[in-house]
Design a protein around this motif. Structure first.
Motif, mmCIF file in Angstrom:
data_model
loop_
_atom_site.group_PDB
_atom_site.id
_atom_site.type_symbol
_atom_site.label_atom_id
_atom_site.label_comp_id
_atom_site.label_asym_id
_atom_site.label_seq_id
_atom_site.Cartn_x
_atom_site.Cartn_y
_atom_site.Cartn_z
ATOM 1 N N VAL A 171 38.703 51.786 -48.147
ATOM 2 C CA VAL A 171 40.163 51.793 -48.258
ATOM 3 C C VAL A 171 40.766 51.565 -46.875
ATOM 4 C CG1 VAL A 171 42.198 53.163 -48.867
ATOM 5 C CG2 VAL A 171 40.121 53.327 -50.249
ATOM 6 N N ILE A 172 41.680 50.627 -46.811
ATOM 7 C CA ILE A 172 42.420 50.331 -45.589
ATOM 8 C C ILE A 172 43.741 51.088 -45.687
ATOM 9 C CG2 ILE A 172 43.532 48.503 -44.242
ATOM 10 C CD1 ILE A 172 41.396 46.596 -45.701
ATOM 11 N N ARG A 173 43.910 52.092 -44.839
ATOM 12 C CA ARG A 173 45.121 52.917 -44.897
ATOM 13 C C ARG A 173 46.333 52.016 -44.689
ATOM 14 N NH1 ARG A 173 45.165 58.369 -44.395
ATOM 15 N NH2 ARG A 173 43.133 58.377 -43.393
ATOM 16 N N SER A 174 47.175 51.923 -45.712
ATOM 17 C CA SER A 174 48.279 50.965 -45.715
ATOM 18 C C SER A 174 49.509 51.574 -46.370
ATOM 19 C CB SER A 174 47.887 49.716 -46.518
ATOM 20 O OG SER A 174 46.653 49.195 -46.097
ATOM 21 N N THR A 175 50.670 51.091 -45.955
ATOM 22 C CA THR A 175 51.935 51.535 -46.549
ATOM 23 C C THR A 175 52.811 50.312 -46.796
ATOM 24 O OG1 THR A 175 51.843 53.661 -45.408
ATOM 25 C CG2 THR A 175 53.993 52.967 -46.223
ATOM 26 N N PHE A 176 53.482 50.334 -47.942
ATOM 27 C CA PHE A 176 54.363 49.236 -48.326
ATOM 28 C C PHE A 176 55.721 49.798 -48.709
ATOM 29 C CE2 PHE A 176 50.029 48.200 -49.195
ATOM 30 C CZ PHE A 176 49.886 46.924 -48.693
ATOM 31 N N VAL A 177 56.761 49.099 -48.306
ATOM 32 C CA VAL A 177 58.107 49.408 -48.761
ATOM 33 C C VAL A 177 58.420 48.361 -49.823
ATOM 34 C CG1 VAL A 177 60.530 49.647 -48.136
ATOM 35 C CG2 VAL A 177 58.744 50.292 -46.480
ATOM 36 N N VAL A 178 58.642 48.830 -51.056
ATOM 37 C CA VAL A 178 58.971 47.946 -52.170
ATOM 38 C C VAL A 178 60.451 48.130 -52.472
ATOM 39 C CG1 VAL A 178 58.491 47.337 -54.568
ATOM 40 C CG2 VAL A 178 56.635 48.176 -53.100
ATOM 41 N N GLY A 179 61.183 47.050 -52.370
ATOM 42 C CA GLY A 179 62.623 47.091 -52.588
ATOM 43 C C GLY A 179 62.983 47.258 -54.052
ATOM 44 N N TRP B 220 46.454 44.793 -53.618
ATOM 45 C CA TRP B 220 47.459 45.020 -52.578
ATOM 46 C C TRP B 220 46.884 44.785 -51.171
ATOM 47 C CZ3 TRP B 220 52.544 47.491 -52.890
ATOM 48 C CH2 TRP B 220 53.035 47.556 -54.198
ATOM 49 N N GLY B 221 45.594 44.424 -51.083
ATOM 50 C CA GLY B 221 44.969 44.191 -49.785
ATOM 51 C C GLY B 221 44.601 45.461 -49.058
ATOM 52 N N ALA B 222 44.543 46.575 -49.778
ATOM 53 C CA ALA B 222 44.262 47.875 -49.169
ATOM 54 C C ALA B 222 42.812 48.319 -49.384
ATOM 55 C CB ALA B 222 45.218 48.930 -49.723
ATOM 56 N N LYS C 59 42.849 39.406 -49.078
ATOM 57 C CA LYS C 59 44.252 39.293 -49.470
ATOM 58 C C LYS C 59 45.109 40.257 -48.664
ATOM 59 C CE LYS C 59 47.292 39.737 -53.394
ATOM 60 N NZ LYS C 59 47.414 39.304 -54.746
ATOM 61 N N ARG C 60 46.247 39.778 -48.231
ATOM 62 C CA ARG C 60 47.243 40.610 -47.566
ATOM 63 C C ARG C 60 48.594 40.264 -48.159
ATOM 64 N NH1 ARG C 60 45.605 43.664 -42.722
ATOM 65 N NH2 ARG C 60 43.503 44.117 -43.382
ATOM 66 N N LEU C 61 49.376 41.278 -48.447
ATOM 67 C CA LEU C 61 50.739 41.064 -48.921
ATOM 68 C C LEU C 61 51.661 40.944 -47.711
ATOM 69 C CD1 LEU C 61 50.890 43.665 -51.825
ATOM 70 C CD2 LEU C 61 50.583 41.194 -51.999
ATOM 71 N N ALA C 62 52.740 40.221 -47.888
ATOM 72 C CA ALA C 62 53.697 40.027 -46.798
ATOM 73 C C ALA C 62 55.113 40.253 -47.313
ATOM 74 C CB ALA C 62 53.556 38.616 -46.239
ATOM 75 N N GLU C 63 56.023 40.436 -46.369
ATOM 76 C CA GLU C 63 57.436 40.593 -46.682
ATOM 77 C C GLU C 63 57.890 39.455 -47.593
ATOM 78 O OE1 GLU C 63 60.968 40.820 -43.699
ATOM 79 O OE2 GLU C 63 59.389 42.173 -42.985
ATOM 80 N N GLY C 64 58.595 39.793 -48.663
ATOM 81 C CA GLY C 64 59.116 38.794 -49.582
ATOM 82 C C GLY C 64 58.228 38.535 -50.789
ATOM 83 N N ASP C 65 56.941 38.939 -50.702
ATOM 84 C CA ASP C 65 56.043 38.789 -51.853
ATOM 85 C C ASP C 65 56.471 39.725 -52.973
ATOM 86 O OD1 ASP C 65 54.478 37.043 -50.391
ATOM 87 O OD2 ASP C 65 52.817 38.449 -50.075
ATOM 88 N N ALA C 66 56.217 39.328 -54.212
ATOM 89 C CA ALA C 66 56.429 40.234 -55.343
ATOM 90 C C ALA C 66 55.364 41.314 -55.268
ATOM 91 C CB ALA C 66 56.326 39.471 -56.654
ATOM 92 N N ALA C 67 55.778 42.562 -55.386
ATOM 93 C CA ALA C 67 54.810 43.670 -55.372
ATOM 94 C C ALA C 67 53.996 43.618 -56.668
ATOM 95 C CB ALA C 67 55.534 45.004 -55.252
ATOM 96 N N PRO C 68 52.661 43.596 -56.560
ATOM 97 C CA PRO C 68 51.845 43.558 -57.774
ATOM 98 C C PRO C 68 52.090 44.799 -58.646
ATOM 99 C CG PRO C 68 50.518 43.006 -55.854
ATOM 100 C CD PRO C 68 51.848 43.515 -55.350
ATOM 101 N N GLU C 69 52.327 44.578 -59.916
ATOM 102 C CA GLU C 69 52.581 45.678 -60.864
ATOM 103 C C GLU C 69 51.297 46.491 -61.025
ATOM 104 O OE1 GLU C 69 54.038 48.402 -63.211
ATOM 105 O OE2 GLU C 69 55.351 46.914 -62.316
ATOM 106 N N TYR D 262 49.539 47.461 -42.580
ATOM 107 C CA TYR D 262 48.107 47.675 -42.762
ATOM 108 C C TYR D 262 47.519 48.411 -41.567
ATOM 109 C CZ TYR D 262 48.228 44.401 -46.683
ATOM 110 O OH TYR D 262 48.495 43.786 -47.875
ATOM 111 N N ASN D 263 46.427 49.133 -41.806
ATOM 112 C CA ASN D 263 45.708 49.864 -40.751
ATOM 113 C C ASN D 263 46.622 50.852 -40.029
ATOM 114 O OD1 ASN D 263 43.108 48.528 -41.047
ATOM 115 N ND2 ASN D 263 44.182 46.715 -40.283
ATOM 116 N N VAL D 264 47.422 51.588 -40.805
ATOM 117 C CA VAL D 264 48.320 52.577 -40.198
ATOM 118 C C VAL D 264 47.519 53.823 -39.821
ATOM 119 C CG1 VAL D 264 50.317 51.722 -41.485
ATOM 120 C CG2 VAL D 264 49.009 53.646 -42.390
#
Length: 157
Positions: A122-130, A106-108, A5-15, A140-142
């Motif tokens: 753990v896949i080092r990842s960062t998300f900006v949640v609006g 979250w695909g991390a 699973k990978r999240l993408a721009e526009g997806d609802a951020a999982p609670e 992903y993979n930062v």
């Protein structure tokens, strides 16, 4: 590597609702109406994770002034997070996802390359949640080093 699973721009951020370094529950919904940087890292106290956490700490005032909150999530137990927070004087919430359910959602968490081998971790990842709870950026993979500076540049902060 298998599909994960990978999240993408526009997806609802999982609670999520996870314990922080003091054992208090922190939920993503606590930040509704604000922009949140949610970052996932492998292990508190390791060199790369320490560098990344301290980088967020050192840039936190500027991020906050620009309207961004920061949350770090790892599979570490709250007690280990408490030591990490104290040792590094971290000033933002670190959350414990011991069961790795949030990391996975979250695909991390999953298969990744490490020194030429395929491992699960753990896949080092960062998300900006609006403020609306949707993913504005999924990274992903930062890299641990220089990631916050790149993030600030990309976000125009």
């Amino acid at each position: 590597m298998s599909e994960q699973k990978r999240l993408a721009e526009g997806d609802a951020a999982p609670e999520f609702s996870l314990p922080d370094s003091t054992g208090e529950q922190v939920s993503l919904s606590d930040f509704r109406g604000r922009t949140v940087l949610v970052y996932f890292y492998p292990a508190a106290g390791t060199p790369g994770c320490t560098k990344q956490a301290c980088d967020f700490r050192d840039n936190l005032a500027g991020l906050n002034d620009a309207g961004f909150d920061v949350i770090g999530i790892s599979p570490d137990k709250p007690a280990k997070l408490a030591k990490f927070v104290a040792d590094e004087k971290l000033t933002f919430p670190l959350l414990s996802d011991e069961g790795r359910a949030v990391l996975t959602e979250w695909g991390a968490y999953g298969e990744k390359q490490s020194y030429g081998r395929t491992i699960t971790g753990v896949i080092r990842s960062t998300f900006v949640v609006g403020p609306d709870g949707k993913i504005a950026k999924a990274l992903y993979n930062v890299k641990a080093t220089g990631h916050v500076a790149k993030l600030r540049k990309d976000l125009g902060i």
